[in-house]
Write an enzyme that holds these catalytic residues in place. Structure first.
Site, PDB file in Angstrom:
ATOM      1  N   GLU A   1      -8.024  -5.716   5.498  1.00  0.00           N
ATOM      2  CA  GLU A   1      -7.933  -5.318   4.098  1.00  0.00           C
ATOM      3  C   GLU A   1      -6.734  -5.953   3.402  1.00  0.00           C
ATOM      4  O   GLU A   1      -6.815  -6.316   2.223  1.00  0.00           O
ATOM      5  CB  GLU A   1      -7.858  -3.796   4.005  1.00  0.00           C
ATOM      6  CG  GLU A   1      -9.124  -3.095   4.477  1.00  0.00           C
ATOM      7  CD  GLU A   1      -9.009  -1.584   4.444  1.00  0.00           C
ATOM      8  OE1 GLU A   1      -9.118  -1.015   3.341  1.00  0.00           O
ATOM      9  OE2 GLU A   1      -8.808  -0.982   5.516  1.00  0.00           O
TER      10      GLU A   1
ATOM     11  N   HIS B   1     -13.256   2.454   0.549  1.00  0.00           N
ATOM     12  CA  HIS B   1     -13.159   1.394   1.563  1.00  0.00           C
ATOM     13  C   HIS B   1     -13.721   0.070   1.025  1.00  0.00           C
ATOM     14  O   HIS B   1     -14.123  -0.802   1.786  1.00  0.00           O
ATOM     15  CB  HIS B   1     -13.919   1.756   2.855  1.00  0.00           C
ATOM     16  CG  HIS B   1     -13.354   2.926   3.594  1.00  0.00           C
ATOM     17  ND1 HIS B   1     -14.152   3.803   4.304  1.00  0.00           N
ATOM     18  CD2 HIS B   1     -12.087   3.371   3.730  1.00  0.00           C
ATOM     19  CE1 HIS B   1     -13.393   4.743   4.847  1.00  0.00           C
ATOM     20  NE2 HIS B   1     -12.142   4.491   4.511  1.00  0.00           N
TER      21      HIS B   1
ATOM     22  N   ARG C   1      -2.710  -2.054  -3.430  1.00  0.00           N
ATOM     23  CA  ARG C   1      -3.928  -1.274  -3.192  1.00  0.00           C
ATOM     24  C   ARG C   1      -3.879  -0.025  -4.057  1.00  0.00           C
ATOM     25  O   ARG C   1      -2.894   0.704  -4.063  1.00  0.00           O
ATOM     26  CB  ARG C   1      -4.039  -0.866  -1.724  1.00  0.00           C
ATOM     27  CG  ARG C   1      -5.257   0.015  -1.434  1.00  0.00           C
ATOM     28  CD  ARG C   1      -5.322   0.423   0.024  1.00  0.00           C
ATOM     29  NE  ARG C   1      -6.488   1.267   0.285  1.00  0.00           N
ATOM     30  CZ  ARG C   1      -6.466   2.599   0.290  1.00  0.00           C
ATOM     31  NH1 ARG C   1      -5.336   3.236   0.053  1.00  0.00           N
ATOM     32  NH2 ARG C   1      -7.564   3.283   0.531  1.00  0.00           N
TER      33      ARG C   1
ATOM     34  N   ARG D   1     -12.814  15.024   8.127  1.00  0.00           N
ATOM     35  CA  ARG D   1     -13.665  15.302   6.964  1.00  0.00           C
ATOM     36  C   ARG D   1     -15.082  15.623   7.424  1.00  0.00           C
ATOM     37  O   ARG D   1     -15.611  14.988   8.328  1.00  0.00           O
ATOM     38  CB  ARG D   1     -13.690  14.107   6.010  1.00  0.00           C
ATOM     39  CG  ARG D   1     -12.354  13.766   5.405  1.00  0.00           C
ATOM     40  CD  ARG D   1     -12.493  12.601   4.438  1.00  0.00           C
ATOM     41  NE  ARG D   1     -11.195  12.020   4.124  1.00  0.00           N
ATOM     42  CZ  ARG D   1     -10.952  10.717   4.084  1.00  0.00           C
ATOM     43  NH1 ARG D   1     -11.916   9.850   4.331  1.00  0.00           N
ATOM     44  NH2 ARG D   1      -9.749  10.272   3.790  1.00  0.00           N
TER      45      ARG D   1
ATOM     46  N   ASN E   1       0.880  -1.173   0.000  1.00  0.00           N
ATOM     47  CA  ASN E   1       0.000   0.000   0.000  1.00  0.00           C
ATOM     48  C   ASN E   1       0.914   1.219   0.000  1.00  0.00           C
ATOM     49  O   ASN E   1       1.483   1.579   1.035  1.00  0.00           O
ATOM     50  CB  ASN E   1      -0.915  -0.009   1.225  1.00  0.00           C
ATOM     51  CG  ASN E   1      -1.889   1.160   1.231  1.00  0.00           C
ATOM     52  OD1 ASN E   1      -1.817   2.048   0.401  1.00  0.00           O
ATOM     53  ND2 ASN E   1      -2.795   1.157   2.193  1.00  0.00           N
TER      54      ASN E   1
END
Length: 402
Positions: free
Chosen positions: A387, A183, A95, A244, A7
């Site tokens: 993940e 996600h 990813r 956010r 990643n």
């Protein structure tokens, strides 16, 4: 089969090496501050319960090539590593944040895939260039199949009525402005694991998957496929998050520009990096927020209440969208560890068939756990996400099919 999962961020590189015979993690680690005078590296040889198996160092790593070369040195090191040679690595899974609407599944990386990832840089300007950097460096180092796993792919089964914005249709045709969702790797993993806990196949379950962390999103899943999700063109839309804003009236952007003289770049930074929990109460870590609430901090209390209320509204809307729901599943940092946030997000939904077992909800979970009461018509679970394992599994599936 051994699969390396990468990643790559703009100044970071996360990695895990899996032995897919038993899906075990052999080594994992993180390189941070790539390009700075001093980069930090943390490397774990698993099982990581032995503190002597953790190696930490700080040294200059000018670019991702230098970082990945150092990672490979550690993976094959006689003391710190687990394999004799990098040639034992059979494949690399990457990813990738944004695959637009062209990738609905993981893809074996070739020149065409790389060109398409480049094409979607305007939709993922911070992440896609970094993801590409990691891909290019790794492809030069490992002469094995490389597979791209897209964060957006799981959500590409959404119907048009869910992913379209009510803007002039030409903007969708010209710029592909639509909702993509993120996600996806986490949501897909949770669907698989949730179905397993329910004793069903993924295509036989309707779920609401609730990924709550510094970045948060929710997905409505019908027959194992996503039919709606909270994030949109970017990861900004939807739930209240660490920094956010989540959903706001779009006119706020024009209002800030008009009244405060803020540039669009400044407003973008405000909404993505200075809003959410941080904007409301000055903190973005839920542990700090809970500690402040215990001391009577009203702004932190308000932020938590806003977070839970937004979660509850989306859960309610997805119950309506799906009609029938087998289970609601919480995952990720807050979803897995914060019993207060979970309880507040479901409070008052007993009339919709959701009844929490408060004692079960108060537990800590290292594996899947049922937290709904026996009389609950809809089961509620906590399932830790993974993940990296999902990336490794999808990588292996692509290789076997190719």
């Amino acid at each position: 089969m051994k699969i390396l999962v990468i990643n790559s961020g703009s100044s970071s590189l996360k990695y895990q090496l899996f032995d897919m015979t038993d899906k075990s993690v052999l080594v994992s680690g993180l390189v941070e501050r790539i390009g700075a005078d001093v980069s930090g590296l943390k490397h774990k040889k698993h099982p990581d319960t032995d503190t002597e198996q953790v190696f930490v160092e700080e040294k200059g790593m000018p670019d991702h090539k230098a970082a990945l070369e150092r990672v490979v040195e550690l993976i094959v090191d006689p003391d710190k590593g687990v394999i004799a040679s990098a040639e034992e690595i059979n494949a690399v899974g990457h990813r990738v944040l944004h695959g637009g609407d062209e990738f609905i599944a993981p893809s074996l990386i070739d020149d065409k895939v790389i060109a398409t990832i480049e094409k979607f840089i305007p939709l993922g300007p911070l992440h896609n260039p970094a993801n590409l950097m990691g891909i290019r460096v790794a492809m030069k180092m490992f002469a094995v199949p490389h597979v791209a796993i897209f964060d957006t792919a799981f959500h590409q089964t959404m119907p048009a009525e869910a992913y379209m914005y009510a803007l002039p249709y030409e903007l969708y045709e010209e710029l592909r402005i639509r909702r993509y969702g993120f996600h996806g790797t986490s949501h897909k993993y949770i669907v698989r694991e949730g179905a397993k806990q329910l004793g069903k196949n993924p295509e036989d379950v309707n779920l609401i998957t609730v990924h709550l962390g510094n970045g948060s999103s929710m997905a409505a899943v019908r027959n194992g496929k996503c039919v709606d999700t909270t994030m949109g063109l970017t990861p900004l839309e939807g739930l209240l998050m660490g920094t956010r804003s989540g959903d706001i009236d779009p006119a706020v952007i024009y209002f800030l520009h008009q009244q405060k003289g803020m540039s669009f770049d400044e407003i973008d930074t405000l909404l993505n990096k200075k809003s959410g929990f941080l904007g409301v109460c000055g903190m973005s870590d839920m542990r700090d927020i809970h500690a402040a609430i215990e001391k009577g901090d009203e702004r932190c209390k308000l932020a938590l209440e806003m977070f839970a209320y937004r979660n509850k509204k989306y859960i309610g809307s997805y119950l309506a969208a799906l009609g029938k729901v087998d289970a609601i599943i919480f995952t990720a940092g807050i979803g897995e560890n914060d019993d207060v946030a979970r309880a507040m997000s479901l409070e008052g939904l007993e009339g919709l068939g959701i009844v929490l077992d408060l004692e079960a909800n108060g537990k800590r979970f290292s594996e899947a756990g049922l937290i709904s009461a026996p009389e609950s018509a809809i089961q509620v679970w906590v399932i830790p996400t993974n993940e990296e394992l999902e990336i490794a599994e999808q990588t292996m599936e692509v290789i076997k099919a190719s």
